[in-house]
Design a protein around this motif. Sequence first.
Motif, PDB file in Angstrom:
ATOM      1  N   VAL A  69       0.898  -1.221   0.104  1.00 51.22           N
ATOM      2  CA  VAL A  69       0.069   0.100   0.085  1.00 51.22           C
ATOM      3  C   VAL A  69       0.947   1.100   0.000  1.00 51.22           C
ATOM      4  O   VAL A  69       1.731   1.429   0.901  1.00 51.22           O
ATOM      5  N   ASP A  70       0.914   1.990  -1.075  1.00 49.95           N
ATOM      6  CA  ASP A  70       1.568   3.309  -1.159  1.00 49.95           C
ATOM      7  C   ASP A  70       0.466   4.292  -0.863  1.00 49.95           C
ATOM      8  O   ASP A  70      -0.472   4.711  -1.626  1.00 49.95           O
ATOM      9  N   CYS A  71       0.818   4.993   0.317  1.00 48.40           N
ATOM     10  CA  CYS A  71      -0.376   6.038   1.027  1.00 48.40           C
ATOM     11  C   CYS A  71      -0.272   7.216   0.194  1.00 48.40           C
ATOM     12  O   CYS A  71      -1.147   8.063   0.389  1.00 48.40           O
ATOM     13  N   THR A  72       0.789   7.591  -0.362  1.00 53.04           N
ATOM     14  CA  THR A  72       0.902   8.870  -1.045  1.00 53.04           C
ATOM     15  C   THR A  72       1.434   8.806  -2.334  1.00 53.04           C
ATOM     16  O   THR A  72       2.583   8.781  -2.497  1.00 53.04           O
ATOM     17  N   ARG A  81       9.085   1.153  -8.136  1.00 53.36           N
ATOM     18  CA  ARG A  81      10.206   0.222  -7.742  1.00 53.36           C
ATOM     19  C   ARG A  81       9.639  -0.982  -6.751  1.00 53.36           C
ATOM     20  O   ARG A  81      10.322  -1.984  -7.181  1.00 53.36           O
ATOM     21  N   VAL A  82       8.592  -0.611  -6.358  1.00 52.73           N
ATOM     22  CA  VAL A  82       8.084  -1.737  -5.496  1.00 52.73           C
ATOM     23  C   VAL A  82       7.306  -3.096  -6.586  1.00 52.73           C
ATOM     24  O   VAL A  82       7.469  -3.925  -6.268  1.00 52.73           O
ATOM     25  N   ALA A  83       6.514  -2.130  -7.499  1.00 51.38           N
ATOM     26  CA  ALA A  83       5.689  -2.998  -8.517  1.00 51.38           C
ATOM     27  C   ALA A  83       6.803  -4.098  -8.987  1.00 51.38           C
ATOM     28  O   ALA A  83       6.277  -5.232  -9.350  1.00 51.38           O
ATOM     29  N   GLU A  84       7.750  -3.591  -9.594  1.00 50.15           N
ATOM     30  CA  GLU A  84       8.879  -4.669 -10.166  1.00 50.15           C
ATOM     31  C   GLU A  84       9.216  -5.647  -9.334  1.00 50.15           C
ATOM     32  O   GLU A  84       9.376  -6.827  -9.944  1.00 50.15           O
ATOM     33  N   ILE A  93      -1.596  -1.056  -4.171  1.00 49.20           N
ATOM     34  CA  ILE A  93      -2.594  -0.160  -4.180  1.00 49.20           C
ATOM     35  C   ILE A  93      -2.052   1.332  -3.575  1.00 49.20           C
ATOM     36  O   ILE A  93      -1.329   1.364  -2.894  1.00 49.20           O
ATOM     37  N   GLY A  94      -2.506   2.111  -4.478  1.00 44.87           N
ATOM     38  CA  GLY A  94      -2.143   3.378  -4.477  1.00 44.87           C
ATOM     39  C   GLY A  94      -3.256   4.458  -3.874  1.00 44.87           C
ATOM     40  O   GLY A  94      -4.613   4.236  -4.207  1.00 44.87           O
ATOM     41  N   ILE A  95      -2.992   5.181  -2.882  1.00 44.78           N
ATOM     42  CA  ILE A  95      -3.826   6.104  -2.234  1.00 44.78           C
ATOM     43  C   ILE A  95      -3.333   7.461  -2.539  1.00 44.78           C
ATOM     44  O   ILE A  95      -2.077   7.812  -2.392  1.00 44.78           O
ATOM     45  N   GLY A 134     -11.289  -5.797   4.795  1.00 42.45           N
ATOM     46  CA  GLY A 134     -10.434  -6.718   4.983  1.00 42.45           C
ATOM     47  C   GLY A 134      -8.883  -7.069   4.524  1.00 42.45           C
ATOM     48  O   GLY A 134      -8.560  -8.356   4.836  1.00 42.45           O
ATOM     49  N   ILE A 135      -8.546  -6.003   3.862  1.00 40.74           N
ATOM     50  CA  ILE A 135      -7.241  -6.194   3.229  1.00 40.74           C
ATOM     51  C   ILE A 135      -6.028  -5.912   4.132  1.00 40.74           C
ATOM     52  O   ILE A 135      -5.979  -4.916   4.872  1.00 40.74           O
ATOM     53  N   ARG A 136      -5.203  -7.176   4.092  1.00 33.36           N
ATOM     54  CA  ARG A 136      -4.246  -6.862   5.061  1.00 33.36           C
ATOM     55  C   ARG A 136      -2.616  -7.046   4.368  1.00 33.36           C
ATOM     56  O   ARG A 136      -2.226  -8.070   3.854  1.00 33.36           O
ATOM     57  N   PRO A 137      -2.112  -5.676   4.057  1.00 36.81           N
ATOM     58  CA  PRO A 137      -0.643  -5.765   3.271  1.00 36.81           C
ATOM     59  C   PRO A 137       0.330  -6.323   3.814  1.00 36.81           C
ATOM     60  O   PRO A 137       0.326  -6.354   4.964  1.00 36.81           O
ATOM     61  N   ASP A 138       1.304  -6.528   3.147  1.00 29.29           N
ATOM     62  CA  ASP A 138       2.808  -7.016   3.556  1.00 29.29           C
ATOM     63  C   ASP A 138       3.400  -5.784   3.887  1.00 29.29           C
ATOM     64  O   ASP A 138       4.560  -5.909   4.429  1.00 29.29           O
ATOM     65  N   MET A 139       3.165  -4.571   3.240  1.00 29.58           N
ATOM     66  CA  MET A 139       4.122  -3.401   3.539  1.00 29.58           C
ATOM     67  C   MET A 139       3.122  -2.325   3.182  1.00 29.58           C
ATOM     68  O   MET A 139       2.053  -2.351   2.276  1.00 29.58           O
ATOM     69  N   VAL A 140       3.228  -1.225   4.130  1.00 28.93           N
ATOM     70  CA  VAL A 140       2.660   0.101   3.785  1.00 28.93           C
ATOM     71  C   VAL A 140       3.693   1.132   4.115  1.00 28.93           C
ATOM     72  O   VAL A 140       4.562   1.191   5.039  1.00 28.93           O
TER      73      VAL A 140
END
Length: 355
Positions: A69-72, A81-84, A93-95, A134-140
């Motif tokens: 989750v990319d909050c910004t 970078r993360v997507a690759e 998930i972008g916010i 109920g989404i539980r990400p591996d990183m935020v």
Amino acid sequence: MRLNAAAAHTYPPAPVPTGRKRSYMERNRPAGKDGRALSPVEVVMSEHAPVLADELVSLLAPEPGQTAVDCTFGGGGHARRVAELIGPEGTLIGIDRDPAAQERFNRFAAEAPCRTLFVSSDFAAGLRALQGEGIRPDMVYVDLGMSSMQVDAYERGFSYSYDAPLDMRMDTRQEFTAADLVNEWPEARIAQVLRRFGEERHAGGVAREIVSRRPLSSTGELVAAIKAGMPASARFGAGHPAKRSFQAIRIAVNGELEALEEMLPLAWSQLKLGGRFAAISFHSLEDRPVKQFLAAKARGCICPPELPVCVCGHEPEAELLTRRAIAPGPEEAERNPRSRSAHLRAARKIAEEVS
């Protein structure tokens, strides 16, 4: 993946969506005609340079198939970078509450090597919406700095370097602007904002001058009022004399610190066990709550110090991945002067919160 909780905006309230399609969410699952994922994103979407990108990715340690989750989202520099690294089975998930970010995200999603989802809201409301699913990400992760696209856009009024409309809204759907603040708020409240959010030593004098010059309609008029409200010696110190006041007004207009305080526990509670959280901040007002929050999560015993043995049984929830904040190296600071004040902190979730 469909969100079923509306992301609220402070100014004005989010429009109530009709039917099953949510207006604040954009779904993208790009793939080639043969079903294979598209190649990694190589299109430069803007001139915005992601700050501390290598360090952030190293600390997050993304793996194939994970959810991030990319909050910004901003210009998408960190997201690319993360997507690759999370690959075709992963989800990014972008916010972002800036409506202009949606178009940038759509361009990113069209070539992203992973599944994608966009939530159009501030990060606190966006995380609440994801929590409802109920989404539980591996990183935020969150980059609390202003994007170059926002600063350099004349009509947004974020810069004190040129004359522009008094706006400063990160979400242009919001009604309340910087013009409303400087022209309608009482002098004492303006001074309080300048003092608290800008640490402006001459807040009282600046606020008086702003009120005496009403109505103000442009950033140039605001800069002139700020300079006139300072003693001559303060106008020629380090940095632009309006820097602190512009920061303070922008923070107040957008409710930035309130959103940050709300976002931190939301992000942490949603992380999977073993998940990672990271934040890049650009001034002490942002860095301090991040530092304090992560330190509290990493703390074990909370018994009073006078007790000879621990009786609380409190276990730490976090492992700090940065004992001290990471700052840009000399090469990045020279290449991107706007990065010089950046601080990166990160932690890994090692236990669930005990209710």
